[in-house]
Design a protein around this motif. Sequence first.
Motif: not given
Length: 512
Positions: A369-372, A284-288
């Motif tokens: 989203l990024f922080c989570t 999930q790193i790229l969409p985040v």
Amino acid sequence: MLELLAFVLLAVAVIVVLQLVANRTGLPAAALLTMAGLLYAVLPGPNLTLDPHAILTFVIPPLIYSAALNSSLTAIRKNLRTVISLSIGLVLATGVITGAALGLFVPEVGLAAGVALGAAIAPTDPVAALAVGNGARLPGRLVTIIEGEGLLNDATALTLLTVAVTAVTSGGFSFGGAVLHFLAAAAGGLLSGVVVALVMRLLRRAIHDPLLVNALSLATPFAAYLLGEAAHVSGVLAVAVAGLMIGHDTPRFTSGASRLQVSAVWRLADFLLQGFVFLLIGQQILPVVRGLREYSSGTVGAAVAISLGVVLVLRPLWLLLMAGRRLGGREIGVLSWAGTRGVISLAAIFTVPLTTSDGQPFPGRDLLLFCTFLVVMVTLLGQGLTFGLVARLLGVRADRADEAALRWEARHAADRAGLARLDELASDGELSGAALAALRASLEHEAGHDGEPEYLAADHDAALRARREVIDAQREELLRWRDAGHLPDSSLRVLARELDHEERTLPPHDGH
């Protein structure tokens, strides 16, 4: 379609290989799989996008149910104050403090959206926590607290998330309404889980075919989740409650053959589902990351610092203040490092809508989203890879000698119960002296046997019935030890499995 099949087979191969690496190195498989997902995400090729509703509906229920089956209802009751403190109090504190800090230092997000982030990063994931913690061989009490917290805190977090998101999208908030919503969700989820567990108890009393029992077991978590969600209460809590009750009842209401088969199927389901979940987290790193372009580095840094700070600092402080009298310093240290987050946090934050009710973008959604994602990565990799080391440095490990002595004592109590039942059967005159002597010798001296036991040659049917009744008597004695609080469920499962294997060696008959 063939590409999808190839992708699934590749994922299974990665899961198997990394599990072998974990077995040889002692590193947690969860962390290795997450790193593999991160690596795959940056390589060319198809990536799986996390569908939060699919994860919450089809993946989380069986994982939570399986974890609950292997937990101990009796042990959770003994540690209920600590479990409730962590699964409700700490989750609410994490949500409120995160929201207040973001509202103060990151005004782009605001208080209500900040509480939504806090709700998402608050719950420890029982699958992730136990995946990194089981290898550390912790004492049973700490394992119980970790299991209980992970099973019960999801309901608190998801309810708080719903309240916070509603406040953002509608622009209004009622404290009284929020409290009533939480209480209704918790009470309804508890009731739904009890109803499903009672229905399954009745069905398992009537159904003895292991295949049918297995089918019922696989359907149970989805039935509990569906009932909870249909009643607009906590489906996750319903699954956890149903699993705890059914796991507690399983040795009494199912045959040995059914237990062995159900256990094998759930072990396989756990292995594959957990593997896919941790691979999915890494991907999930790229969409985040793509959604961070509109935020300044200072805003991102402040939000990340608040999120990680609250998660890493609040937990040990809470344990020290709320459980300091019930736990020692080393136990608090280990539990502080057991706050691993997982796919539940990601699935929760991905359910945040894109827009509010008036069509405006949800404030700071990509930043949330990024922080989570970062909190999940730091806890899953940072704490996961070092958890065993921290436990060893603090000297917190299960006492194998005490566990073995307790099991030996319980085993001999079960043997005495079996011998007592054998004496009752002997007085009925159904067994010949030779069969009776062989059964008694088997109880007193045999730890196991290959092929058909000698005593089955004579009085075949009566001897089979007697041996099964002896095993049932042994199992009932172990259950009495468990119910009286003298034997933990982990030891009960070891001893019950021995009886299950012995029962499995007997020729089948109707009802087994």
